[in-house]
Enzyme design. Sequence first.
Site, short mmCIF file in Angstrom:
data_model
loop_
_atom_site.label_atom_id
_atom_site.label_comp_id
_atom_site.label_asym_id
_atom_site.label_seq_id
_atom_site.Cartn_x
_atom_site.Cartn_y
_atom_site.Cartn_z
N MET A 55 0.84 -1.20 0.00
CA MET A 55 0.00 0.00 0.00
C MET A 55 0.88 1.26 0.00
O MET A 55 0.39 2.36 0.30
CB MET A 55 -0.95 -0.01 1.20
CG MET A 55 -1.92 -1.19 1.13
SD MET A 55 -3.43 -0.94 2.05
CE MET A 55 -2.80 -0.74 3.69
N HIS A 77 9.38 -3.35 3.33
CA HIS A 77 8.92 -3.62 1.96
C HIS A 77 10.11 -4.00 1.07
O HIS A 77 10.00 -4.90 0.23
CB HIS A 77 8.25 -2.38 1.36
CG HIS A 77 6.97 -1.96 2.04
ND1 HIS A 77 6.83 -0.74 2.66
CD2 HIS A 77 5.77 -2.59 2.17
CE1 HIS A 77 5.60 -0.64 3.14
NE2 HIS A 77 4.94 -1.75 2.87
P1 AMP Z 1 1.53 -2.86 3.45
O1 AMP Z 1 2.10 -1.82 2.50
O2 AMP Z 1 1.55 -2.44 4.88
O3 AMP Z 1 0.20 -3.40 3.00
O4 AMP Z 1 2.53 -4.07 3.37
C1 AMP Z 1 2.86 -4.68 2.15
C2 AMP Z 1 3.61 -5.95 2.44
O5 AMP Z 1 4.80 -5.65 3.18
C3 AMP Z 1 2.79 -6.93 3.32
O6 AMP Z 1 3.01 -8.24 2.86
C4 AMP Z 1 3.39 -6.72 4.68
O7 AMP Z 1 3.27 -7.84 5.54
C5 AMP Z 1 4.84 -6.44 4.35
N1 AMP Z 1 5.49 -5.70 5.42
C6 AMP Z 1 5.06 -4.55 6.01
N2 AMP Z 1 5.89 -4.20 7.01
C7 AMP Z 1 6.85 -5.15 7.06
C8 AMP Z 1 8.00 -5.36 7.89
N3 AMP Z 1 8.31 -4.54 8.88
N4 AMP Z 1 8.78 -6.44 7.65
C9 AMP Z 1 8.47 -7.31 6.64
N5 AMP Z 1 7.40 -7.17 5.84
C10 AMP Z 1 6.60 -6.11 6.04
#
Ligand code: AMP
Length: 288
Positions: free
Chosen positions: A38, A45
Amino acid sequence: MRQFYVFFMKIFQDRRSLSDWVASRQQQNKSIGFVPTMGALHRGHISLIENSLRDNDFTICSVFVNPTQFNDSKDLEKYPRTQKADIEILEKNNCDAVFFPTIEEMYPNGTKTRSYSFDGIENEMEGKYRPGHFDGVATIVHKLFELTRPTRAYFGQKDFQQLRIVQTLCAQIENAPEIIGVPIYREADGLAMSSRNCLLTPQHREAAPLIYQCLTKAKEMTATHSVQEIRQEIENAFSKSDLELEYFLISEEQQLKSIENWTDFPTARGFIAAYAGKVRLIDNLKLK
Ligand code: AMP
């Protein structure tokens, strides 16, 4: 066709040009790694991107703040949007293509969700506190898989329940990619990296590492204390802090049912959701 280059990275905003690009790679038998996000990209990420670059010929990242997975319209409104910085980060990290669709592009017939069955996983933890959240997540992930047709897709263990939901989704859809779960990337003080961290006040940023401290404390106590004693310890720690605990649960890792006795399941994970002011943070850690 709306598409343009920033150095070597392709930027797509419409489904058609993305699909054409994917089709031409697949005709050459190239593997495609997909990282849905997102945006407001951070090091966590990037670790997903790095895994994908290592495993695949091409890596596509999507950046889309998906309205159907937000049950709180204020949360959706204030979600950080940093498109220019995201492009720079992806480019610097050698991502091959990024997809920045509009809401209309992803939901041409209105923001409706598809309905799925996840064997009850959708009703645990986040499902209880964010009704409809996982139908929204699964709908957008499924639509993005249909467009990107990846060989592998990468999800962070930070959203462990989401990872289980996506694995369950893949068991019921055609041409599902292999799902790779990537470990949580943390700040030096243990706070799990999150796009929401930039919304924290200095006071709440200082308080937020308590979440990881409690998870590590729970892990230390696992061999010697009961589930109930650990729960009590964590609830006490939060009651003395600037954070408001929404839930602390110890659950098995498949169906994510909370457990009462260590002997019931061979593995277990601790899960926390807490508010730091108005910002909701989640984290988890494998306990055994
Ligand atoms: P988001 O943009 O928050 O929807 O996250 C996108 C992807 O990045 C999802 O698969 C999350 O689980 C992963 N993600 C977000 N924060 C972290 C983190 N600190 N470590 C590893 N993966 C992450």
